[in-house]
Enzyme design. Structure first.
Site, short mmCIF file in Angstrom:
data_model
loop_
_atom_site.label_atom_id
_atom_site.label_comp_id
_atom_site.label_asym_id
_atom_site.label_seq_id
_atom_site.Cartn_x
_atom_site.Cartn_y
_atom_site.Cartn_z
N ASP A 162 0.97 -1.08 -0.04
CA ASP A 162 0.04 -0.10 -0.01
C ASP A 162 0.77 1.32 -0.14
OD1 ASP A 162 -2.42 1.43 0.04
OD2 ASP A 162 -3.14 0.35 1.91
N GLU B 18 -1.18 2.09 -5.21
CA GLU B 18 -0.98 3.32 -5.19
C GLU B 18 -2.10 4.19 -5.61
OE1 GLU B 18 0.96 6.65 -7.91
OE2 GLU B 18 -0.57 4.74 -8.34
N TRP B 19 -3.22 3.56 -5.96
CA TRP B 19 -4.60 4.19 -6.10
C TRP B 19 -4.58 4.74 -7.61
CZ3 TRP B 19 -2.46 6.50 -1.39
CH2 TRP B 19 -2.47 5.80 -0.20
N ASP C 79 -10.41 3.65 -3.32
CA ASP C 79 -10.76 2.56 -2.91
C ASP C 79 -12.30 2.74 -3.15
OD1 ASP C 79 -8.40 2.32 -1.41
OD2 ASP C 79 -9.46 2.36 0.74
#
Ligand code: GLA
Length: 367
Positions: free
Chosen positions: A134, A167-168, A189
């Site tokens: 994450d 890392e979105w 998310d």
């Protein structure tokens, strides 16, 4: 782009499994993980292709040991991770774990900055097959360099371990993550709400060139069976993830799921689209108001087609063979993969009906 993609054979198809986060957050323990692994077998998910049992944030003790080693929270995981991994492996499943590249995890627990090689070794000793890394608490750090360190650390263990980069989508990971990891998150998310699913889907429309065997875009774990999603919404979410060649990580409680949820997760013809051996991600080719057409090229010249209806009316959509890149005179057989019935082809156009807020998914086979 296109340089040095991983091709180590660890994720030739999008990984499938279960992850604790979406449903349980940090409320996880040994019993939950073992019961879930057992449910994966008894419910038929394992045989449908689900393999990885992944423990997300919240497994670690609040401090490392005196030697700087990661330790599992002794109250939640009294038998320890090695024992848990062994039991998961004995069920014919694989074991995945979570850490964070920064100074702390997103839940402020110990993370891996400066400990990458040590933690990778530890994970390998425990029998870990998959690591999600994450990106919380990483102020000022470059994701590419830090994930490259992770890739090296995992390789140095000598154990085959899938690297899931989380890392979105902030630093356009699709442009660089394919040479480091097997999957990378492309968005924030997911939530168990239709609006979240649609927002994420929209972000994927242009990402198809970047995915392929051993390197997949990850639009986040599944919410099928969570929140208030309707049956049609859940089927649409699952099918669109399959169109995207997304990793299929169930995020619900496998021990108590309803038959409807289970049947969505194991739907063989939809899972087969996700796992198609060509490994080409689908793309949106057309929008007509609330209705969109997405297509995905499959092995042997076949196509998957999704008619995705965001609106509140029933719609009939017409799709020409030409639009699908199929020579118009070709004989095709078209099957609705949720209904498991054949679909009409009229003058070389496929005619499909869609319910409000749903996805109709077709497989077009060239005869
Ligand atoms: C981030 C990730 C989630 C989950 C949580 C855990 O938000 O994107 O998938 O791992 O952290 O804290």
């Amino acid at each position: 782009m296109g340089i040095g993609r991983l091709s180590d054979g660890l994720a030739p198809k999008p990984p499938m499994g279960w992850n604790s986060w979406n449903r349980f957050g940090v409320k996880i323990d040994e019993a939950l993980v073992l019961e879930t692994a057992e449910a994966m077998v008894t419910s038929g998910l394992r045989d449908a292709g689900y393999r990885y049992v992944v423990i997300d944030d919240g497994w670690m003790a609040s401090e490392r040991d005196r030697n700087g080693n990661f330790v599992a929270d002794p109250e939640k995981f009294p038998a320890g991770m090695k024992e848990l991994a062994d039991r998961i492996h004995s069920l014919g499943l694989r074991f995945g774990i979570y850490t964070d590249a920064g100074t702390k995890t997103c839940q402020d627990l110990p993370a891996s900055l400066g400990y990458e090689f040590r933690d990778a070794r530890r994970f390998a000793e425990w029998g870990v097959d998959y690591v999600k890394v994450d990106w919380c608490h990483t102020d000022g750090m470059g994701p590419r360099a830090l994930y490259a360190k992770w890739a090296m650390a995992l390789r140095a263990t000598g154990r085959p371990i899938v690297l899931s980069i989380c890392e979105w989508g902030r630093a356009r990971p699709w442009e660089w993550a394919g040479e480091l990891g097997h999957l990378w998150r492309t968005s924030w998310d997911i939530q168990p709400e239709w609006s979240s699913i649609v927002t994420i889907l929209d972000r994927q429309a242009e990402l198809h060139p970047f995915a392929g065997p051993d390197h997949w875009n990850d639009p986040d774990m599944l919410e099928v069976g969570n929140g208030e999603l309707t049956g049609d919404q859940s089927r649409a979410h699952f099918a669109m993830w399959a169109m995207l060649a997304a990793p299929l990580m169930a995020g619900n409680d496998l021990r108590t799921m309803t038959d409807e949820v289970r049947e969505i997760l194991i739907a063989p013809e939809i899972v087969a689209i996700d796992q198609d051996s060509l490994g080409k991600q689908g793309r949106r080719i057309r929008r007509d108001g609330d209705t969109e057409i997405w297509i995905r090229e499959l092995a042997a010249g076949h196509r998957a087609v999704a008619a995705f209806n965001r609106g509140f009316d029933h719609r009939e959509v017409w799709i020409s063979l030409e639009e699908l890149g199929i020579e118009p005179r070709t004989d095709v057989r078209v099957r609705d993969l949720w209904q498991r019935t054949d679909v009409r082809v009229i003058r070389r156009e496929i005619v499909a009906a869609t319910n409000p807020v749903s996805a109709t998914v077709l497989r077009v086979a060239q005869q």
